[in-house]
Design a protein around this motif. Structure first.
Motif, short mmCIF file in Angstrom:
data_model
loop_
_atom_site.label_atom_id
_atom_site.label_comp_id
_atom_site.label_asym_id
_atom_site.label_seq_id
_atom_site.Cartn_x
_atom_site.Cartn_y
_atom_site.Cartn_z
N ALA A 30 0.84 -1.20 0.00
CA ALA A 30 0.00 0.00 0.00
C ALA A 30 0.87 1.25 0.00
O ALA A 30 0.58 2.22 -0.71
CB ALA A 30 -0.93 -0.01 1.21
N ALA A 31 1.93 1.23 0.78
CA ALA A 31 2.85 2.37 0.81
C ALA A 31 3.49 2.57 -0.56
O ALA A 31 3.57 3.69 -1.06
CB ALA A 31 3.92 2.16 1.88
N GLU A 32 3.94 1.49 -1.17
CA GLU A 32 4.57 1.57 -2.49
C GLU A 32 3.60 2.14 -3.53
O GLU A 32 3.97 2.98 -4.35
CB GLU A 32 5.08 0.20 -2.94
N ILE A 35 3.22 5.86 -2.86
CA ILE A 35 4.44 6.58 -3.27
C ILE A 35 4.42 6.79 -4.77
O ILE A 35 4.72 7.88 -5.26
CB ILE A 35 5.70 5.81 -2.81
N ALA A 36 4.06 5.76 -5.51
CA ALA A 36 4.02 5.85 -6.97
C ALA A 36 2.95 6.84 -7.45
O ALA A 36 3.09 7.44 -8.51
CB ALA A 36 3.77 4.47 -7.58
N ALA A 37 1.91 7.03 -6.65
CA ALA A 37 0.80 7.90 -7.05
C ALA A 37 0.99 9.36 -6.61
O ALA A 37 0.18 10.20 -6.96
CB ALA A 37 -0.51 7.36 -6.48
N THR A 38 2.03 9.64 -5.84
CA THR A 38 2.25 11.01 -5.35
C THR A 38 3.60 11.52 -5.85
O THR A 38 4.51 10.75 -6.14
CB THR A 38 2.23 11.05 -3.81
N PRO A 43 3.31 16.14 0.63
CA PRO A 43 3.57 15.67 2.01
C PRO A 43 3.21 14.19 2.20
O PRO A 43 3.85 13.49 2.97
CB PRO A 43 2.69 16.57 2.87
N ALA A 44 2.21 13.72 1.47
CA ALA A 44 1.82 12.31 1.59
C ALA A 44 2.94 11.40 1.09
O ALA A 44 3.14 10.29 1.61
CB ALA A 44 0.54 12.04 0.81
N HIS A 45 3.68 11.85 0.10
CA HIS A 45 4.80 11.08 -0.45
C HIS A 45 5.83 10.79 0.65
O HIS A 45 6.31 9.66 0.78
CB HIS A 45 5.43 11.85 -1.61
N GLU A 46 6.16 11.82 1.41
CA GLU A 46 7.13 11.65 2.51
C GLU A 46 6.59 10.71 3.59
O GLU A 46 7.30 9.83 4.07
CB GLU A 46 7.47 13.02 3.12
N ARG A 52 6.77 2.99 4.31
CA ARG A 52 7.46 1.91 3.59
C ARG A 52 8.76 1.53 4.29
O ARG A 52 9.04 0.35 4.51
CB ARG A 52 7.76 2.35 2.15
N ASP A 53 9.52 2.54 4.68
CA ASP A 53 10.81 2.28 5.34
C ASP A 53 10.60 1.53 6.65
O ASP A 53 11.37 0.63 6.99
CB ASP A 53 11.55 3.59 5.60
N PHE A 54 9.55 1.89 7.40
CA PHE A 54 9.26 1.21 8.66
C PHE A 54 8.95 -0.27 8.42
O PHE A 54 9.50 -1.14 9.10
CB PHE A 54 8.09 1.88 9.39
#
Length: 77
Positions: A30-32, A35-38, A43-46, A52-54
């Motif tokens: 979901a995070a990936e 990320i691809a959509a922003t 701010p949502a991208h960050e 994702r990193d977590f």
């Protein structure tokens, strides 16, 4: 009031935790997707990148965490 009993395998909790990584993988995907959509300025991208990193960190740490748990003495209660 009666009691209910259930019987669990000796290694039930670590086994359950290690097999429930499906949720972690779903959150990672979901995070990936987010990320691809922003865009990078969004701010949502960050936030999604940190999410994702977590989850990547969690997946990388789980095997060692479960191994350390198994190495603890059986009389840990």
């Amino acid at each position: 009031m009666g009691r209910e009993h259930c019987r669990l395998r000796e290694d039930a909790w670590p086994t359950l935790f290690s097999t429930q990584n499906t949720v972690v993988h779903v959150m990672l995907q979901a995070a990936e997707t987010g990320i691809a959509a922003t865009g990078p300025d969004d701010p949502a991208h960050e936030r999604l990148s940190r999410m994702r990193d977590f989850y990547q960190f969690l997946l990388a740490e789980l095997p060692g965490l479960l191994q350390r748990w198994q190495q603890l003495p059986a009389s840990r209660s």
